[in-house]
Design a protein around this motif. Structure first.
Motif, mmCIF file in Angstrom:
data_model
loop_
_atom_site.group_PDB
_atom_site.id
_atom_site.type_symbol
_atom_site.label_atom_id
_atom_site.label_comp_id
_atom_site.label_asym_id
_atom_site.label_seq_id
_atom_site.Cartn_x
_atom_site.Cartn_y
_atom_site.Cartn_z
ATOM 1 N N THR A 74 0.831 -1.211 0.000
ATOM 2 C CA THR A 74 0.000 0.000 0.000
ATOM 3 C C THR A 74 0.860 1.253 0.000
ATOM 4 O OG1 THR A 74 -1.881 -1.083 1.041
ATOM 5 C CG2 THR A 74 -1.723 1.308 1.325
ATOM 6 N N GLU A 75 1.908 1.264 0.818
ATOM 7 C CA GLU A 75 2.805 2.423 0.859
ATOM 8 C C GLU A 75 3.430 2.682 -0.512
ATOM 9 O OE1 GLU A 75 5.634 1.333 3.862
ATOM 10 O OE2 GLU A 75 4.179 1.546 5.482
ATOM 11 N N VAL A 76 3.875 1.624 -1.160
ATOM 12 C CA VAL A 76 4.531 1.762 -2.465
ATOM 13 C C VAL A 76 3.534 2.234 -3.521
ATOM 14 C CG1 VAL A 76 5.588 0.430 -4.340
ATOM 15 C CG2 VAL A 76 6.435 0.184 -2.014
ATOM 16 N N ILE A 77 2.344 1.662 -3.543
ATOM 17 C CA ILE A 77 1.338 2.068 -4.526
ATOM 18 C C ILE A 77 0.989 3.542 -4.346
ATOM 19 C CG2 ILE A 77 -1.087 1.762 -5.198
ATOM 20 C CD1 ILE A 77 -0.616 -1.284 -4.754
ATOM 21 N N GLN A 78 0.805 3.966 -3.104
ATOM 22 C CA GLN A 78 0.496 5.381 -2.836
ATOM 23 C C GLN A 78 1.608 6.273 -3.401
ATOM 24 O OE1 GLN A 78 -2.158 6.737 -1.148
ATOM 25 N NE2 GLN A 78 -3.118 4.932 -0.278
ATOM 26 N N ARG A 79 2.851 5.902 -3.129
ATOM 27 C CA ARG A 79 3.990 6.702 -3.599
ATOM 28 C C ARG A 79 4.043 6.750 -5.126
ATOM 29 N NH1 ARG A 79 8.936 5.074 -5.187
ATOM 30 N NH2 ARG A 79 8.814 3.044 -4.177
ATOM 31 N N LEU A 80 3.840 5.621 -5.771
ATOM 32 C CA LEU A 80 3.922 5.572 -7.227
ATOM 33 C C LEU A 80 2.772 6.328 -7.886
ATOM 34 C CD1 LEU A 80 5.123 1.878 -7.678
ATOM 35 C CD2 LEU A 80 6.503 3.972 -7.725
ATOM 36 N N LEU A 81 1.608 6.322 -7.270
ATOM 37 C CA LEU A 81 0.473 7.076 -7.812
ATOM 38 C C LEU A 81 0.695 8.585 -7.719
ATOM 39 C CD1 LEU A 81 -2.537 4.992 -6.490
ATOM 40 C CD2 LEU A 81 -1.934 5.349 -8.899
ATOM 41 N N ASP A 82 1.559 9.006 -6.814
ATOM 42 C CA ASP A 82 1.851 10.431 -6.665
ATOM 43 C C ASP A 82 2.775 10.959 -7.762
ATOM 44 O OD1 ASP A 82 0.266 10.776 -4.432
ATOM 45 O OD2 ASP A 82 1.898 10.460 -3.009
ATOM 46 N N GLY A 83 3.379 10.063 -8.527
ATOM 47 C CA GLY A 83 4.314 10.471 -9.574
ATOM 48 C C GLY A 83 3.607 10.846 -10.866
ATOM 49 N N ALA A 84 4.406 11.100 -11.878
ATOM 50 C CA ALA A 84 3.887 11.431 -13.205
ATOM 51 C C ALA A 84 3.115 10.241 -13.777
ATOM 52 C CB ALA A 84 5.049 11.788 -14.128
ATOM 53 N N PRO A 85 2.155 10.489 -14.673
ATOM 54 C CA PRO A 85 1.408 9.390 -15.270
ATOM 55 C C PRO A 85 2.332 8.328 -15.876
ATOM 56 C CG PRO A 85 0.379 11.464 -15.838
ATOM 57 C CD PRO A 85 1.694 11.793 -15.169
ATOM 58 N N CYS A 86 2.010 7.092 -15.591
ATOM 59 C CA CYS A 86 2.802 5.956 -16.060
ATOM 60 C C CYS A 86 1.885 4.748 -16.148
ATOM 61 C CB CYS A 86 3.951 5.683 -15.072
ATOM 62 S SG CYS A 86 3.403 5.116 -13.443
ATOM 63 N N VAL A 87 2.461 3.611 -16.484
ATOM 64 C CA VAL A 87 1.748 2.337 -16.395
ATOM 65 C C VAL A 87 2.328 1.622 -15.186
ATOM 66 C CG1 VAL A 87 1.255 0.117 -17.499
ATOM 67 C CG2 VAL A 87 1.316 2.221 -18.877
ATOM 68 N N ARG A 107 -6.585 8.615 -8.146
ATOM 69 C CA ARG A 107 -5.411 9.193 -8.818
ATOM 70 C C ARG A 107 -4.970 8.440 -10.064
ATOM 71 N NH1 ARG A 107 -3.519 9.064 -3.326
ATOM 72 N NH2 ARG A 107 -1.531 8.166 -3.864
ATOM 73 N N GLY A 108 -5.707 7.436 -10.444
ATOM 74 C CA GLY A 108 -5.345 6.655 -11.618
ATOM 75 C C GLY A 108 -6.575 5.977 -12.194
ATOM 76 N N THR A 109 -6.338 4.963 -13.005
ATOM 77 C CA THR A 109 -7.411 4.172 -13.600
ATOM 78 C C THR A 109 -7.001 2.707 -13.558
ATOM 79 O OG1 THR A 109 -8.074 5.963 -15.056
ATOM 80 C CG2 THR A 109 -8.742 3.751 -15.708
ATOM 81 N N ALA A 110 -7.868 1.878 -12.978
ATOM 82 C CA ALA A 110 -7.599 0.445 -12.889
ATOM 83 C C ALA A 110 -8.027 -0.245 -14.185
ATOM 84 C CB ALA A 110 -8.347 -0.164 -11.710
ATOM 85 N N VAL A 111 -7.113 -1.045 -14.731
ATOM 86 C CA VAL A 111 -7.412 -1.863 -15.905
ATOM 87 C C VAL A 111 -7.238 -3.318 -15.495
ATOM 88 C CG1 VAL A 111 -6.701 -2.515 -18.235
ATOM 89 C CG2 VAL A 111 -6.677 -0.100 -17.552
ATOM 90 N N TRP A 112 -8.354 -4.052 -15.512
ATOM 91 C CA TRP A 112 -8.362 -5.467 -15.141
ATOM 92 C C TRP A 112 -8.087 -6.318 -16.369
ATOM 93 C CZ3 TRP A 112 -13.494 -8.551 -14.489
ATOM 94 C CH2 TRP A 112 -13.213 -9.875 -14.136
ATOM 95 N N LEU A 113 -7.006 -7.094 -16.310
ATOM 96 C CA LEU A 113 -6.745 -8.094 -17.338
ATOM 97 C C LEU A 113 -7.502 -9.347 -16.915
ATOM 98 C CD1 LEU A 113 -2.972 -7.576 -18.161
ATOM 99 C CD2 LEU A 113 -4.988 -6.560 -19.247
ATOM 100 N N ASP A 114 -8.599 -9.584 -17.556
ATOM 101 C CA ASP A 114 -9.560 -10.620 -17.189
ATOM 102 C C ASP A 114 -9.245 -11.917 -17.936
ATOM 103 O OD1 ASP A 114 -11.770 -12.156 -16.567
ATOM 104 O OD2 ASP A 114 -13.201 -10.873 -17.635
ATOM 105 N N ALA A 115 -8.492 -12.779 -17.257
ATOM 106 C CA ALA A 115 -8.133 -14.090 -17.825
ATOM 107 C C ALA A 115 -8.889 -15.177 -17.076
ATOM 108 C CB ALA A 115 -6.629 -14.316 -17.700
ATOM 109 N N ASP A 116 -9.339 -16.201 -17.780
ATOM 110 C CA ASP A 116 -10.073 -17.258 -17.092
ATOM 111 C C ASP A 116 -9.117 -18.194 -16.348
ATOM 112 O OD1 ASP A 116 -9.166 -19.336 -18.818
ATOM 113 O OD2 ASP A 116 -10.880 -19.092 -20.150
ATOM 114 N N LEU A 117 -9.690 -19.036 -15.507
ATOM 115 C CA LEU A 117 -8.916 -19.887 -14.610
ATOM 116 C C LEU A 117 -7.968 -20.828 -15.368
ATOM 117 C CD1 LEU A 117 -8.352 -20.768 -11.690
ATOM 118 C CD2 LEU A 117 -10.288 -22.350 -11.901
ATOM 119 N N ASP A 118 -8.439 -21.436 -16.437
ATOM 120 C CA ASP A 118 -7.582 -22.373 -17.185
ATOM 121 C C ASP A 118 -6.365 -21.673 -17.782
ATOM 122 O OD1 ASP A 118 -9.188 -24.573 -16.607
ATOM 123 O OD2 ASP A 118 -10.410 -24.316 -18.416
#
Length: 189
Positions: A74-87, A107-118
């Motif tokens: 959580t600490e790392v994600i918060q810090r990285l979201l505070d930076g310039a736009p990136c992936v 502060r960003g946009t979540a993109v879910w890579l939706d892969a099935d279980l198999d």
């Protein structure tokens, strides 16, 4: 350069794109390809944690436990979201925490890579770097994680379906197409 690549070069990223999803969904590989295509930095929250701790994620789990790891995550994600736009690629469990989802949404946009279980199992079954799968029944564990996590991943801002046979670049192209459908993420330059 191909026409597709030229079109991608005409975009400016307005917000950090945060790749979420199960282990094996391709968050790191697709994230790298996406960042390259958009000409922005690629960051990986797990890598940042490993660098700071000088230990692997598996070693952190073993020595300090999952709760300690999740707090650092959580600490790392918060810090990285505070930076310039990136992936930003996150670990499979990162999006499960309400505080992480709230920060990503703010502060960003979540993109879910939706892969099935198999598909996920085909990608992770021969790897020993997944601490949550170090169980007597790794497939059963993956299935349980999948069933518990999919409803939470479905809360992501954007979902991009993964299919067997798609290349990493095909997936990155699908993500770009999904991003381009929204006016708050990419700006034509």
């Amino acid at each position: 350069m191909g026409r597709r690549h030229q079109a991608v070069m005409a975009w400016r990223l307005k917000k950090t794109i945060v790749m979420v999803g199960m282990m094996g969904a391709g968050k790191t590989a697709v994230g790298r390809a996406l960042a390259s295509a958009l000409r922005v930095p690629f960051l990986d929250s797990d890598h940042e944690i490993e660098e700071a701790a000088a230990m692997s994620i598996a070693e952190i789990f073993e020595r300090d436990g999952e709760a300690f790891f999740r707090a650092r995550e959580t600490e790392v994600i918060q810090r990285l979201l505070d930076g310039a736009p990136c992936v930003l690629s996150t670990g499979g469990g990162a999006y499960l925490a309400e505080r992480n989802r709230a920060a990503i949404t703010a502060r960003g946009t979540a993109v879910w890579l939706d892969a099935d279980l198999d598909l996920l199992w085909s990608r992770v079954k021969h790897r020993d770097t997944r601490p949550l799968l170090k169980t007597p029944d790794p497939f059963g564990t993956l299935k349980s994680l999948y069933e518990a996590r999919v409803p939470i991943y479905a809360k992501a801002d954007i979902a991009v379906k993964s299919q067997p046979g798609l290349t990493v670049q095909n997936m990155a192209d699908r993500v770009i197409a999904a991003l381009a459908e929204r006016d708050d993420l990419l700006e034509k330059t």
